[in-house]
Design a protein around this motif. Structure first.
Motif, PDB file in Angstrom:
ATOM      1  N   GLU A 154      11.151  24.175 -30.787  1.00 40.59           N
ATOM      2  CA  GLU A 154      12.515  23.814 -31.153  1.00 40.59           C
ATOM      3  C   GLU A 154      12.521  22.644 -32.125  1.00 40.59           C
ATOM      4  OE1 GLU A 154      16.725  22.381 -29.061  1.00 40.59           O
ATOM      5  OE2 GLU A 154      14.920  22.654 -27.833  1.00 40.59           O
ATOM      6  N   ALA A 155      11.619  21.675 -31.928  1.00 37.53           N
ATOM      7  CA  ALA A 155      11.568  20.516 -32.814  1.00 37.53           C
ATOM      8  C   ALA A 155      11.208  20.923 -34.238  1.00 37.53           C
ATOM      9  CB  ALA A 155      10.561  19.500 -32.284  1.00 37.53           C
ATOM     10  N   GLN A 156      10.323  21.907 -34.397  1.00 37.29           N
ATOM     11  CA  GLN A 156      10.006  22.410 -35.739  1.00 37.29           C
ATOM     12  C   GLN A 156      11.226  23.083 -36.352  1.00 37.29           C
ATOM     13  OE1 GLN A 156       6.465  24.671 -34.176  1.00 37.29           O
ATOM     14  NE2 GLN A 156       5.562  24.027 -36.133  1.00 37.29           N
ATOM     15  N   PHE A 157      11.888  23.898 -35.561  1.00 40.28           N
ATOM     16  CA  PHE A 157      13.069  24.614 -36.041  1.00 40.28           C
ATOM     17  C   PHE A 157      14.160  23.652 -36.476  1.00 40.28           C
ATOM     18  CE2 PHE A 157      17.338  26.100 -34.951  1.00 40.28           C
ATOM     19  CZ  PHE A 157      17.458  27.198 -35.799  1.00 40.28           C
ATOM     20  N   THR A 158      14.468  22.679 -35.629  1.00 41.13           N
ATOM     21  CA  THR A 158      15.601  21.801 -35.927  1.00 41.13           C
ATOM     22  C   THR A 158      15.339  20.948 -37.163  1.00 41.13           C
ATOM     23  OG1 THR A 158      14.833  20.009 -34.470  1.00 41.13           O
ATOM     24  CG2 THR A 158      16.239  21.712 -33.494  1.00 41.13           C
ATOM     25  N   LEU A 159      14.097  20.523 -37.360  1.00 37.86           N
ATOM     26  CA  LEU A 159      13.780  19.717 -38.533  1.00 37.86           C
ATOM     27  C   LEU A 159      13.864  20.561 -39.802  1.00 37.86           C
ATOM     28  CD1 LEU A 159      13.085  16.770 -39.043  1.00 37.86           C
ATOM     29  CD2 LEU A 159      10.661  17.380 -38.920  1.00 37.86           C
ATOM     30  N   ASP A 160      13.415  21.809 -39.729  1.00 40.17           N
ATOM     31  CA  ASP A 160      13.487  22.695 -40.895  1.00 40.17           C
ATOM     32  C   ASP A 160      14.938  22.961 -41.293  1.00 40.17           C
ATOM     33  OD1 ASP A 160      11.910  24.901 -42.615  1.00 40.17           O
ATOM     34  OD2 ASP A 160      13.766  25.791 -41.844  1.00 40.17           O
ATOM     35  N   VAL A 161      15.771  23.335 -40.323  1.00 42.98           N
ATOM     36  CA  VAL A 161      17.181  23.597 -40.634  1.00 42.98           C
ATOM     37  C   VAL A 161      17.865  22.329 -41.134  1.00 42.98           C
ATOM     38  CG1 VAL A 161      19.416  24.255 -39.636  1.00 42.98           C
ATOM     39  CG2 VAL A 161      17.359  25.542 -39.037  1.00 42.98           C
ATOM     40  N   SER A 162      17.506  21.188 -40.564  1.00 47.34           N
ATOM     41  CA  SER A 162      18.109  19.924 -40.992  1.00 47.34           C
ATOM     42  C   SER A 162      17.772  19.605 -42.445  1.00 47.34           C
ATOM     43  CB  SER A 162      17.645  18.784 -40.081  1.00 47.34           C
ATOM     44  OG  SER A 162      18.121  18.964 -38.763  1.00 47.34           O
ATOM     45  N   HIS A 163      16.539  19.867 -42.859  1.00 52.25           N
ATOM     46  CA  HIS A 163      16.165  19.647 -44.256  1.00 52.25           C
ATOM     47  C   HIS A 163      16.968  20.549 -45.179  1.00 52.25           C
ATOM     48  CE1 HIS A 163      11.941  17.908 -43.123  1.00 52.25           C
ATOM     49  NE2 HIS A 163      12.871  16.966 -43.170  1.00 52.25           N
ATOM     50  N   ARG A 164      17.112  21.798 -44.797  1.00 50.96           N
ATOM     51  CA  ARG A 164      17.870  22.743 -45.621  1.00 50.96           C
ATOM     52  C   ARG A 164      19.342  22.323 -45.698  1.00 50.96           C
ATOM     53  NH1 ARG A 164      14.995  27.749 -46.110  1.00 50.96           N
ATOM     54  NH2 ARG A 164      13.033  27.698 -44.935  1.00 50.96           N
ATOM     55  N   LEU A 165      19.892  21.918 -44.568  1.00 54.97           N
ATOM     56  CA  LEU A 165      21.285  21.476 -44.526  1.00 54.97           C
ATOM     57  C   LEU A 165      21.480  20.225 -45.374  1.00 54.97           C
ATOM     58  CD1 LEU A 165      24.150  21.613 -43.362  1.00 54.97           C
ATOM     59  CD2 LEU A 165      23.285  20.454 -41.300  1.00 54.97           C
ATOM     60  N   LYS A 166      20.563  19.300 -45.275  1.00 51.52           N
ATOM     61  CA  LYS A 166      20.631  18.062 -46.060  1.00 51.52           C
ATOM     62  C   LYS A 166      20.658  18.377 -47.552  1.00 51.52           C
ATOM     63  CE  LYS A 166      18.250  13.565 -46.434  1.00 51.52           C
ATOM     64  NZ  LYS A 166      17.787  13.520 -47.836  1.00 51.52           N
ATOM     65  N   ALA A 167      19.792  19.295 -47.991  1.00 53.04           N
ATOM     66  CA  ALA A 167      19.740  19.653 -49.405  1.00 53.04           C
ATOM     67  C   ALA A 167      21.069  20.246 -49.881  1.00 53.04           C
ATOM     68  CB  ALA A 167      18.598  20.645 -49.655  1.00 53.04           C
ATOM     69  N   LEU A 168      21.669  21.110 -49.071  1.00 53.34           N
ATOM     70  CA  LEU A 168      22.941  21.731 -49.442  1.00 53.34           C
ATOM     71  C   LEU A 168      24.057  20.688 -49.558  1.00 53.34           C
ATOM     72  CD1 LEU A 168      22.797  24.890 -47.147  1.00 53.34           C
ATOM     73  CD2 LEU A 168      22.674  24.884 -49.650  1.00 53.34           C
ATOM     74  N   LEU A 169      24.116  19.768 -48.603  1.00 58.57           N
ATOM     75  CA  LEU A 169      25.185  18.771 -48.599  1.00 58.57           C
ATOM     76  C   LEU A 169      24.988  17.729 -49.696  1.00 58.57           C
ATOM     77  CD1 LEU A 169      25.479  18.322 -44.734  1.00 58.57           C
ATOM     78  CD2 LEU A 169      27.127  19.473 -46.234  1.00 58.57           C
ATOM     79  N   GLU A 170      23.751  17.339 -49.938  1.00 58.47           N
ATOM     80  CA  GLU A 170      23.491  16.368 -51.003  1.00 58.47           C
ATOM     81  C   GLU A 170      23.791  16.951 -52.368  1.00 58.47           C
ATOM     82  OE1 GLU A 170      20.152  13.325 -49.212  1.00 58.47           O
ATOM     83  OE2 GLU A 170      19.455  15.101 -50.309  1.00 58.47           O
ATOM     84  N   LYS A 171      23.600  18.235 -52.531  1.00 56.50           N
ATOM     85  CA  LYS A 171      23.894  18.871 -53.811  1.00 56.50           C
ATOM     86  C   LYS A 171      25.371  18.746 -54.155  1.00 56.50           C
ATOM     87  CE  LYS A 171      22.744  22.837 -56.616  1.00 56.50           C
ATOM     88  NZ  LYS A 171      21.976  24.097 -56.702  1.00 56.50           N
ATOM     89  N   GLN A 172      26.205  18.587 -53.132  1.00 53.58           N
ATOM     90  CA  GLN A 172      27.641  18.427 -53.362  1.00 53.58           C
ATOM     91  C   GLN A 172      28.065  16.962 -53.402  1.00 53.58           C
ATOM     92  OE1 GLN A 172      30.323  21.582 -51.811  1.00 53.58           O
ATOM     93  NE2 GLN A 172      28.728  21.760 -50.284  1.00 53.58           N
ATOM     94  N   GLY A 173      27.100  16.067 -53.392  1.00 46.50           N
ATOM     95  CA  GLY A 173      27.419  14.663 -53.585  1.00 46.50           C
ATOM     96  C   GLY A 173      27.502  13.833 -52.317  1.00 46.50           C
ATOM     97  N   ALA A 174      27.286  14.442 -51.138  1.00 41.85           N
ATOM     98  CA  ALA A 174      27.384  13.691 -49.885  1.00 41.85           C
ATOM     99  C   ALA A 174      26.191  12.762 -49.714  1.00 41.85           C
ATOM    100  CB  ALA A 174      27.458  14.643 -48.695  1.00 41.85           C
ATOM    101  N   THR A 175      26.410  11.673 -49.008  1.00 43.09           N
ATOM    102  CA  THR A 175      25.319  10.820 -48.543  1.00 43.09           C
ATOM    103  C   THR A 175      24.910  11.337 -47.166  1.00 43.09           C
ATOM    104  OG1 THR A 175      26.128   8.891 -49.750  1.00 43.09           O
ATOM    105  CG2 THR A 175      24.658   8.480 -47.886  1.00 43.09           C
ATOM    106  N   VAL A 176      23.656  11.742 -47.017  1.00 36.54           N
ATOM    107  CA  VAL A 176      23.196  12.383 -45.785  1.00 36.54           C
ATOM    108  C   VAL A 176      22.061  11.569 -45.173  1.00 36.54           C
ATOM    109  CG1 VAL A 176      22.287  14.488 -44.737  1.00 36.54           C
ATOM    110  CG2 VAL A 176      23.820  14.640 -46.729  1.00 36.54           C
ATOM    111  N   LYS A 177      22.177  11.304 -43.887  1.00 37.24           N
ATOM    112  CA  LYS A 177      21.156  10.545 -43.159  1.00 37.24           C
ATOM    113  C   LYS A 177      20.677  11.369 -41.981  1.00 37.24           C
ATOM    114  CE  LYS A 177      20.366   6.099 -40.827  1.00 37.24           C
ATOM    115  NZ  LYS A 177      19.219   5.727 -41.669  1.00 37.24           N
ATOM    116  N   LEU A 178      19.354  11.467 -41.805  1.00 36.46           N
ATOM    117  CA  LEU A 178      18.760  12.107 -40.640  1.00 36.46           C
ATOM    118  C   LEU A 178      18.408  11.046 -39.609  1.00 36.46           C
ATOM    119  CD1 LEU A 178      18.569  14.488 -42.662  1.00 36.46           C
ATOM    120  CD2 LEU A 178      16.334  15.023 -41.657  1.00 36.46           C
ATOM    121  N   THR A 179      18.562  11.383 -38.331  1.00 39.20           N
ATOM    122  CA  THR A 179      18.229  10.416 -37.280  1.00 39.20           C
ATOM    123  C   THR A 179      16.724  10.196 -37.172  1.00 39.20           C
ATOM    124  OG1 THR A 179      18.210  12.165 -35.596  1.00 39.20           O
ATOM    125  CG2 THR A 179      20.292  10.946 -35.925  1.00 39.20           C
TER     126      THR A 179
END
Length: 328
Positions: A154-179
């Motif tokens: 699960e930890a591998q899965f969640t980190l992978d999806v989080s990276h993908r999500l971060k890239a999508l949101l940052e592309k739209q100008g958001a400031t994104v922070k991972l815990t």
């Protein structure tokens, strides 16, 4: 690495030449124009989440209905309360991969993504078993999470999806922070610290990414909403309503983009569950939800969760839900 497809730069028009080729070139222009129009007509987004950056975000509509939850394996995100969530209508048909619209539309927005668990937790069981105050009571700092039967964690899965999500949101100008990210810190953070990171960032939205570890045959996703908690260090009263809005939009877009059905074992088919026992929600002062993207112990869900193309869809669906929420 970018997780969305490259932008297409249309060919530049050719400058007309003088001389004997003029007539021949003039005859070719209509055919070239027709070819370009045909390309534009069929050049939609693919089914792997690599869609056009100009596609319009479509938010889900939801109605309300109470539901009761069933129990699930022990974890900070897997001990349900007795919820009365808002119904999400799973009217999705085929999966879609259209990307959120308008680069820069989230400029000025802060989003905190919390990848559930940590790949290093397995080596730090004493540390993660330490109890922390979650407002209503004390719970373990964190857990190792679950895994597929083949060992994809699960930890591998969640980190992978989080990276993908971060890239999508940052592309739209958001400031994104991972815990946490890529082994830093080497374990945890504890659930109270994960909430604190979102609070200190004054996040406009926060989401914790998970996958469940229920019995085989139990499948589907669900979004966990905070219940009203006012005890000790916890006071969720101000975030319950906006978090419900965020959760409904994430659930509606997730089912539409991924095709993953709402859970058949918790939430009465709504895809929404309310809980009061999660430190990550109880201690949050910003709108926040958890999403259990599927059941790692079910073979059908495991096949999706281990697919990079599907994980891109998962990130896309979550992203579109967050964008819809932030745009109001």
């Amino acid at each position: 690495m970018s997780y969305v497809g490259p932008d297409f730069d249309p060919p530049q028009p050719r400058r007309p030449r003088r001389g004997p080729l003029t007539v021949a070139l003039a005859a070719l222009v209509p055919g070239a124009l027709l070819g370009w129009l045909v390309y534009e007509a069929v050049g939609g987004s693919g089914d792997d989440g690599k869609g056009s950056d100009q596609a319009t975000v479509r938010s889900s509509t939801a109605s309300t209905s109470p539901s009761a939850a069933a129990s699930s394996p022990s974890d900070d995100a897997k001990q349900p309360d007795s919820p009365k969530p808002t119904l999400v209508s799973p009217t999705s048909s085929a999966p879609t991969s259209s990307a959120p619209a308008a680069s820069g539309s989230l400029r000025g927005k802060v989003i905190v993504i919390d990848p559930g668990h940590n790949p290093g937790n397995f080596q730090h069981t004493a540390e993660i078993n330490r109890k922390v105050n979650i407002g209503t009571n004390f719970k373990e700092c964190d857990t190792t999470g679950t895994s597929t039967n083949a060992g994809y964690t699960e930890a591998q899965f969640t980190l992978d999806v989080s990276h993908r999500l971060k890239a999508l949101l940052e592309k739209q100008g958001a400031t994104v922070k991972l815990t946490h990210d890529n082994g830093s810190p080497s374990w945890g953070p504890c659930v109270d610290q994960r909430a604190r990171i979102g609070n200190e960032a004054r996040a406009d939205a926060a989401i914790s990414i998970h996958a469940d570890g229920a019995a085989a045959g139990d499948r589907g996703f669900h979004v966990i909403l905070p219940g009203i908690v006012h005890a000790g260090a916890a006071d969720t009263r101000a975030i319950v309503a906006p978090s419900a809005d965020l959760g409904e939009r994430v659930a509606g877009n997730f089912v539409r983009v991924t095709g993953e059905p709402p859970s058949n074992y918790i939430g009465d088919g709504t895809g929404l569950v309310t809980r009061k026992d999660l430190g990550g929600l109880n201690l949050s002062t910003v709108p926040k939800v958890f999403i259990e993207c599927g059941n790692m112990r079910d073979s059908k869900d495991a096949a999706l969760l281990t697919s990079p193309a599907w994980r891109q869809k998962a990130a896309q669906g979550i992203s579109e839900g967050i964008v819809s929420f932030l745009r109001g």
